[in-house]
Design an enzyme around this catalytic site. Sequence first.
Site, PDB file in Angstrom:
ATOM      1  CE  LYS A 159      -2.335   3.490   1.780  1.00 39.14           C
ATOM      2  NZ  LYS A 159      -1.769   4.672   2.459  1.00 39.14           N
ATOM      3  CG  ASP A 169      -6.724   3.821   2.583  1.00 35.11           C
ATOM      4  OD1 ASP A 169      -7.712   3.489   1.910  1.00 35.11           O
ATOM      5  OD2 ASP A 169      -6.530   4.989   2.945  1.00 35.11           O
TER       6      ASP A 169
END
Length: 275
Positions: free
Chosen positions: A208, A227
């Site tokens: 991420k 996220d």
Amino acid sequence: MQAFTKLKNSFTISKKDINLYQTLSCGQIFSYKQINSGYLVFSGQEFAYIKETIGDYLVRCDNVDYFKNFFDLNTNYDKIKETLVQFEVMKAPIEFGGGIRILRQDILETIISFVISANNNIKRITNTVFYLREHFGNKIGNFYAFPTLIQLEKITEQDFRSAGAGYRSPQLVRLIKELKNSGYERWGQLETEVLKNKLVALSGIGPKVADCIMLFAYGKTDVFPVDTWIEKVYNNFFQKCTDRKEIRRKLVDKFKNFSGFAQQYLFFYQRENKL
DNA sequence: TTCCAGGTGCATA
DNA sequence: TATGCACATGGA
């Protein structure tokens, strides 16, 4: 006299091309301050003072080329939005936050900031990044630049803890050692997957954070940072799924080179409306 | 008091 | 390769 009144140059950006509030508050940048008459925006060793007028934004800075690139002014966002709005799910987010532009930020600052961002909240990330500027960066006017790599090398684990970096502190110390002589400044030429492999090999960077760095610093738009907020988006507007790797794969497959733009519109829409 | 925030690293199976 | 847990810390 305010330091920003000494800035040497200026240019304007039409409000048709950007909404500064949306662009700065959509979670892609932590180094800015809203002040009475406008915004102060910091990036690496540069800063700009931006004043809002009726039809446009007046950007005052020393380095015009830097900030024209920073605001991605060579990219036609009308075309991007025309393409994305064909997806039903993008209509409301673009209507709501269509003034967002993806910033092209300082690479080193983006790497450090997004490692700090892991499992953290934006207010606290912002405080930590400003602490690093004010304690370890060069003075620029009345403000402070983000520390250079040489300055970052001198920061101890305890310093990072004092900055509020918490349990990420030892990772940050390791990361800074790894960045030295890595050639990270030139990685923008690499293919997305090659670049991602290089980034996730560094301490504190997972899939991420790597996606965020690729999108906000290296200008790669065929990435989709997933996220906690995007997981909510996906579960609200697509289908139930908690596997973030799978969510990313499906969204990149859907939006392809427009993924990064779609991600920001969706993130901002979800977070501002707490859907 | 508990949960959450722009997740990652590491051990275990 | 996949799963589960620990990790600082401040605000809601």
